[in-house]
Write an enzyme that holds these catalytic residues in place. Structure first.
Site, mmCIF file in Angstrom:
data_model
loop_
_atom_site.group_PDB
_atom_site.id
_atom_site.type_symbol
_atom_site.label_atom_id
_atom_site.label_comp_id
_atom_site.label_asym_id
_atom_site.label_seq_id
_atom_site.Cartn_x
_atom_site.Cartn_y
_atom_site.Cartn_z
ATOM 1 N N GLU A 183 -42.549 -55.311 -52.914
ATOM 2 C CA GLU A 183 -42.038 -56.639 -52.589
ATOM 3 C C GLU A 183 -40.843 -56.597 -51.643
ATOM 4 O OE1 GLU A 183 -41.318 -57.740 -56.581
ATOM 5 O OE2 GLU A 183 -43.331 -58.575 -56.898
ATOM 6 N N LYS A 242 -53.685 -52.817 -58.182
ATOM 7 C CA LYS A 242 -52.790 -53.905 -57.831
ATOM 8 C C LYS A 242 -51.386 -53.514 -58.242
ATOM 9 C CE LYS A 242 -51.044 -56.883 -59.653
ATOM 10 N NZ LYS A 242 -49.568 -57.061 -60.009
ATOM 11 N N THR A 291 -51.429 -60.183 -57.511
ATOM 12 C CA THR A 291 -50.442 -61.212 -57.876
ATOM 13 C C THR A 291 -49.524 -61.408 -56.664
ATOM 14 O OG1 THR A 291 -49.118 -59.516 -58.991
ATOM 15 C CG2 THR A 291 -50.527 -60.896 -60.369
ATOM 16 N N THR A 333 -49.208 -46.988 -63.077
ATOM 17 C CA THR A 333 -48.553 -48.000 -62.279
ATOM 18 C C THR A 333 -49.425 -49.242 -62.194
ATOM 19 O OG1 THR A 333 -47.452 -46.334 -60.925
ATOM 20 C CG2 THR A 333 -47.572 -48.543 -60.041
ATOM 21 N N SER A 361 -45.999 -66.925 -61.691
ATOM 22 C CA SER A 361 -47.442 -66.752 -61.570
ATOM 23 C C SER A 361 -48.153 -68.073 -61.840
ATOM 24 C CB SER A 361 -47.918 -65.713 -62.585
ATOM 25 O OG SER A 361 -49.301 -65.564 -62.524
ATOM 26 N N ASN A 371 -38.339 -62.145 -56.188
ATOM 27 C CA ASN A 371 -38.255 -62.007 -57.640
ATOM 28 C C ASN A 371 -37.397 -63.079 -58.303
ATOM 29 O OD1 ASN A 371 -39.687 -59.429 -58.724
ATOM 30 N ND2 ASN A 371 -38.853 -58.870 -56.740
#
Length: 389
Positions: free
Chosen positions: A265, A174, A152, A185, A389, A384
């Site tokens: 991220e 992922k 993603t 996770t 998505s 964020n």
């Protein structure tokens, strides 16, 4: 270096059209046997996605013949329809695989995993035909494409491999955010061609996740979709000793966990927090996690400031046993805090490199634990706030 590194598995990764970007978004991993043993661990979040609820039931049977995974939508908080869509996906996978191998696959042995935005129904008119496309592209060399298809916000796909004489453990993962697990996770599929039953798989997987994925704590946010599956094909016809096998599983999980932190991220620092001389392992984990979730510290480390006072502040919020006047803290091997006060010159700490090592000495016992986290950056906030998505 992925789920097809072990014999007895095929995989595929394709573009089904779930993502508006046109990037790959559907993966299929198939266990071709002769054994189809499996184990799994899942998020401990009380809000669980439909595929988690489905796959938890599948794993109870100790057998998984295939895993279908999609990115581009989490299928979480989607009500009864979300669960119906998961069920329909498993039924579709079983039906398509049975065309080539009649009677081998039942929907109750198909695990489903999803990742992406919460609260959006999956486009089943694209997903189900995508299953047919993925099945047509299954290959013993398809592991890398499968790993790419489950990304993603990941900037890179993540794979790992380990093993012993005549047998292999491979895996893909992922995850780049919401890394604060209760057992796992994000999405992880592990495979082995060792001849191991479901009970041994379960023991090895739970032992591995306890000290790897469960100690990766990027941003203190737990996903609704965390899933880790371990499948055994028995194709190598070798049954390794349990300890050797469990260590290989742990090695792959540890490798993937480090890759998850490395791709967190917006991160610019990978932070290793080792708590030593704790009264108990639970104390060490609690302290490590408190330090990992201290946003002031994470900001300081992003600015390459060895602010050990923020480490002590985080320790002080825990219920762990310690005497504040005996605490010691090292940052990149420089003991900047000794006996709860000023230690070596903080200017000696070299913060130029990506990895930062924090050692917190509680001087209260002999137990220890390691937690991995990352720094807090403006890029994390941007990603964020802008991500969809």
């Amino acid at each position: 270096m992925s789920v097809t590194a072990a014999g007895g598995f095929t995989a595929a990764g394709i573009t089904a059209g779930i993502k508006d970007s046109g990037a790959p978004d559907l993966a299929l991993v198939v266990n071709t046997g002769p054994r189809r043993a499996a184990a799994g661990v899942f998020t401990s979040n009380r809000v669980k996605a439909a595929p988690v609820l489905w796959s938890e039931q599948v794993v109870k049977g100790g057998r998984i013949s295939a895993v279908v995974l999609n990115s581009g939508g989490a299928n979480a908080c989607t009500g009864p329809k979300g669960f119906q869509d998961t069920h329909a996906t498993a039924e579709k996978v079983a039906a398509v695989l049975n065309e080539a191998d009649p009677g081998t696959h039942g929907p109750g042995e198909i695990a489903v995993a999803s990742t992406g935005l919460i609260g959006i129904n999956l486009p089943m008119d694209k997903l189900l035909p995508g299953v047919e496309k993925a099945a047509a592209e299954l290959s013993p060399h398809g592991g890398e494409k499968a790993a790419i298809a489950i990304k993603t916000t990941d900037s890179v796909h993540k794979t790992a491999v380990a093993g012993g004489e005549g047998w292999t453990v491979g895996g893909m993962a992922k995850g780049a955010g919401m890394l604060a697990p209760g057992l796992a996770t994000m999405l992880v599929v592990l495979t082995t061609d060792a001849d191991v039953d479901s009970s041994a798989l379960d023991s090895a997987l739970r032992a591995a996740t306890r000290t790897t994925f469960d100690r990766v704590d990027s941003d203190g946010c737990m996903s609704t979709n965390d899933t880790v599956l371990l499948l055994a094909s028995g194709a190598a016809r070798v049954t390794p000793g349990y300890e050797e096998f469990a260590e290989a599983v742990r090695t792959v999980c540890d490798d993937l966990g480090r890759q998850l932190i490395g791709d967190a991220e917006g991160a610019s620092k990978d932070i290793r927090i080792e708590v030593i001389n704790a009264a108990s392992e639970d104390d060490a984990v609690e302290v490590g996690r408190s330090v990992a979730r201290n946003n002031l510290l994470k900001c300081a480390l992003h600015g390459e400031d060895p602010n050990w006072g923020r480490v002590l502040s985080a320790i002080g919020t825990t219920s762990a046993a310690f005497d504040p006047d005996r605490l010691n803290v090292a940052i990149n091997d420089i003991w900047v805090c000794k006996n709860g006060s000023v230690g070596e010159d903080r200017d000696l700490v070299d913060m130029r490199f990506r990895e930062v090592r924090i050692t917190a000495d509680l001087a209260a016992g002999s137990e220890s634990a390691v937690i991995w986290t990352n720094d807090l950056t403006a890029d994390y906030v941007h990603e964020n706030s802008a991500y969809s998505s």
